[in-house]
Design an enzyme around this catalytic site. Structure first.
Site, PDB file in Angstrom:
ATOM      1  N   CYS A   1     -12.970  -9.071   8.312  1.00 49.94           N
ATOM      2  CA  CYS A   1     -15.013  -9.897   7.021  1.00 49.94           C
ATOM      3  C   CYS A   1     -14.944  -9.584   6.179  1.00 49.94           C
ATOM      4  O   CYS A   1     -16.257  -9.945   5.256  1.00 49.94           O
ATOM      5  CB  CYS A   1     -15.922  -9.680   8.513  1.00 49.94           C
ATOM      6  SG  CYS A   1     -15.923  -7.511   8.202  1.00 49.94           S
TER       7      CYS A   1
ATOM      8  N   CYS B   1     -13.061  -4.322   5.033  1.00 50.11           N
ATOM      9  CA  CYS B   1     -12.891  -4.236   6.484  1.00 50.11           C
ATOM     10  C   CYS B   1     -11.666  -5.830   5.995  1.00 50.11           C
ATOM     11  O   CYS B   1     -12.210  -6.807   5.137  1.00 50.11           O
ATOM     12  CB  CYS B   1     -13.421  -5.259   7.461  1.00 50.11           C
ATOM     13  SG  CYS B   1     -12.997  -6.680   8.182  1.00 50.11           S
TER      14      CYS B   1
ATOM     15  N   ASP C   1      -3.844   1.233   7.296  1.00 53.19           N
ATOM     16  CA  ASP C   1      -2.466   1.054   5.692  1.00 53.19           C
ATOM     17  C   ASP C   1      -2.190  -0.274   5.798  1.00 53.19           C
ATOM     18  O   ASP C   1      -2.402  -0.330   4.714  1.00 53.19           O
ATOM     19  CB  ASP C   1      -1.199   1.451   5.966  1.00 53.19           C
ATOM     20  CG  ASP C   1      -0.969   3.210   6.549  1.00 53.19           C
ATOM     21  OD1 ASP C   1      -2.421   3.440   4.690  1.00 53.19           O
ATOM     22  OD2 ASP C   1      -0.476   4.009   6.757  1.00 53.19           O
TER      23      ASP C   1
ATOM     24  N   CYS D   1     -17.381  -5.972  12.473  1.00 53.30           N
ATOM     25  CA  CYS D   1     -17.342  -7.498  13.357  1.00 53.30           C
ATOM     26  C   CYS D   1     -15.770  -6.940  14.178  1.00 53.30           C
ATOM     27  O   CYS D   1     -15.164  -7.545  15.391  1.00 53.30           O
ATOM     28  CB  CYS D   1     -16.212  -7.677  12.238  1.00 53.30           C
ATOM     29  SG  CYS D   1     -14.899  -7.513  11.219  1.00 53.30           S
TER      30      CYS D   1
ATOM     31  N   GLU E   1      -0.766  -1.482  -5.643  1.00 51.01           N
ATOM     32  CA  GLU E   1      -1.877  -0.434  -6.607  1.00 51.01           C
ATOM     33  C   GLU E   1      -2.181  -0.098  -7.513  1.00 51.01           C
ATOM     34  O   GLU E   1      -0.651   0.111  -7.903  1.00 51.01           O
ATOM     35  CB  GLU E   1      -2.563   0.925  -5.461  1.00 51.01           C
ATOM     36  CG  GLU E   1      -2.730   0.300  -4.230  1.00 51.01           C
ATOM     37  CD  GLU E   1      -2.408   1.389  -3.378  1.00 51.01           C
ATOM     38  OE1 GLU E   1      -3.381   2.694  -2.584  1.00 51.01           O
ATOM     39  OE2 GLU E   1      -1.272   2.007  -3.387  1.00 51.01           O
TER      40      GLU E   1
ATOM     41  N   CYS F   1     -13.912  -1.940  12.446  1.00 57.93           N
ATOM     42  CA  CYS F   1     -14.719  -2.630  11.049  1.00 57.93           C
ATOM     43  C   CYS F   1     -15.779  -2.300  12.428  1.00 57.93           C
ATOM     44  O   CYS F   1     -16.133  -3.122  13.076  1.00 57.93           O
ATOM     45  CB  CYS F   1     -14.659  -3.762  10.806  1.00 57.93           C
ATOM     46  SG  CYS F   1     -15.929  -4.454   9.923  1.00 57.93           S
TER      47      CYS F   1
ATOM     48  N   ASP G   1       0.714  -1.066  -0.318  1.00 59.15           N
ATOM     49  CA  ASP G   1      -0.076  -0.262  -0.312  1.00 59.15           C
ATOM     50  C   ASP G   1       0.789   0.838  -0.003  1.00 59.15           C
ATOM     51  O   ASP G   1       1.581   1.520   0.555  1.00 59.15           O
ATOM     52  CB  ASP G   1      -0.910   0.253   1.235  1.00 59.15           C
ATOM     53  CG  ASP G   1      -1.567   1.415   1.517  1.00 59.15           C
ATOM     54  OD1 ASP G   1      -2.705   1.876   0.304  1.00 59.15           O
ATOM     55  OD2 ASP G   1      -1.686   1.682   2.481  1.00 59.15           O
TER      56      ASP G   1
HETATM   57 ZN   LIG Z   1     -14.970  -6.569   9.557  1.00 52.38          ZN
END
Ligand SMILES: [Zn+2]
Length: 394
Positions: A332, A329, A358, A351, A265, A348, A181
């Protein structure tokens, strides 16, 4: 590119300054031609058409005719490559080259005997119309040099860079995938959690740089003090550039050795979708200013890093659409802008997974939800970016 210090004589320097002026003139003409172009109009001239125009211009203009055709033609080639990189999304639109700032020219169609070693510490290279120019043999010149670029930096130093495509590095064969990233607070973050920092000038040199900048602001235009300060600043900047390039070489080699598949990216999309990144939340004073500074430093380093990775790990680099990488996330898969609590923190909302923002983005990149291009396998784009001579005449 391996860079060496050139030591031209006064006469050679004058000839090479002319080469630089010609190359800049031709480049800027090409920029102007393309700046007229708008969607719907007839297309801007192609490289081949520009080469024909150059031949005509040389017939009419004695100043150009006295220079090297190879140098002038390569400026067009260089521009053509820059436009390709622009459309490919790795670079910005080619812009005007300014005297004293962007000085340099290409020599191509080099034969092995055009570069030779004279002694333990000196070598010489052939430059059209300037003859044999000496350079400091600070390390081995790679075999099979096909082209080189001569540049004059802002500190008034001449350099010669030999183009050598780095050898591919064998993959470790562990099946390990890494996502990188392009961070805002650090230069790059790996999905392993590792943070990579582009080296910067030491604090004392940074202080010196700021002092010099203040000095310039106070000195009157055209004064000797101002010129001295400018030169000193250019030296410091050149040092910083050297450090950054060195960092890119070491980092790309390290990554190509450690991982089988490297996901990054896709830059073009990044600039469009993530321009607002960093405005979410208010992490504190100066952070955005620092992030801006870091982006500035990384801007040139990142493109080079990806290019080197594609050369050193051909076929093992994938470009990922960065859409939602900072909002998804990594535990999840829930996508929510509210999960991005601040510049640094991802938590998140679905979750309760908590992670460095990052690192979370890097893990998403490693997962490779949206591969947009595979680079460096010589199929999707030309892997060999070495300039070539169009015609025999030089
Ligand atoms: Zn999550």
């Amino acid at each position: 590119m391996l860079c060496y210090r050139l030591a031209p004589t006064a006469a050679q320097e004058a000839t090479m300054r002319d080469h630089c002026a010609h190359a800049r003139y031709v480049w800027n003409l090409a920029v102007e031609q393309h700046s007229w172009w708008r969607p719907g109009r007839r297309s801007a001239p192609t490289y081949l058409k520009q080469c024909r125009q150059l031949t005509e211009a040389r017939a009419e203009c004695g100043w150009l005719r006295e220079g090297s055709q190879m140098v002038q033609q390569q400026a067009l080639r260089d521009f053509d490559q820059a436009m390709r990189s622009f459309y490919g999304g790795t670079h910005g639109r080619p812009s005007w080259r300014k005297a004293g700032r962007d000085e340099g020219f290409w020599i191509v169609a080099v034969k092995p005997e055009h570069v030779r070693r004279l002694g333990r510490k000196t070598g010489q290279a052939w430059v059209p119309k300037a003859g044999w120019v000496r350079f400091r043999w600070s390390r081995q010149v790679p075999d099979g040099v096909k082209s080189y670029r001569v540049t004059l930096d802002r500190a008034g130093r001449w350099h010669i860079s030999f183009v050598a495509i780095p050898e591919p590095i064998l993959s470790p064969g562990t099946g390990e995938v890494v996502g990188i990233d392009r961070g805002a607070a650090v230069s790059a973050t790996l999905s392993t959690g590792q943070m990579l920092m582009v080296p910067r000038l030491s604090p004392s040199r940074q202080r010196r740089l700021r002092r010099l900048q203040r000095k310039i602001a106070r000195a009157s235009r055209g004064s000797k003090r101002r010129a001295q300060a400018k030169l000193a600043i250019a030296r410091l900047r050149a040092r910083e550039t050297d450090m950054r390039k060195d960092w890119v070489e070491k980092t790309s080699t390290d990554l190509a050795r450690r991982f089988d598949l490297i996901r990054v990216e896709n830059l073009r999309i990044t600039s469009m979708t993530r321009s607002a990144r960093g405005t979410a939340g208010n992490p504190g004073r100066n952070v955005r200013a620092k992030a801006g500074l870091n982006r500035e430093i990384m801007r040139s380093g990142w493109g080079l890093l990806v290019r080197r990775l594609e050369q050193k790990a051909p076929g093992r680099v994938e470009r990922i659409s960065p859409a939602y990488t900072s909002q998804r996330c990594s535990a999840c898969g829930h996508i929510a802008a509210e999960s991005r609590k601040s510049q640094a923190l991802f938590a998140c909302v679905a979750c309760n997974f908590i992670c460095n923002a990052d690192v979370n983005a890097a893990i998403n990149i490693a997962a490779g939800h949206a591969v947009t291009a595979r680079g460096g396998d010589g199929v999707t784009r030309p892997a060999n970016r070495e300039p070539q001579l169009l015609s025999q005449s030089a």
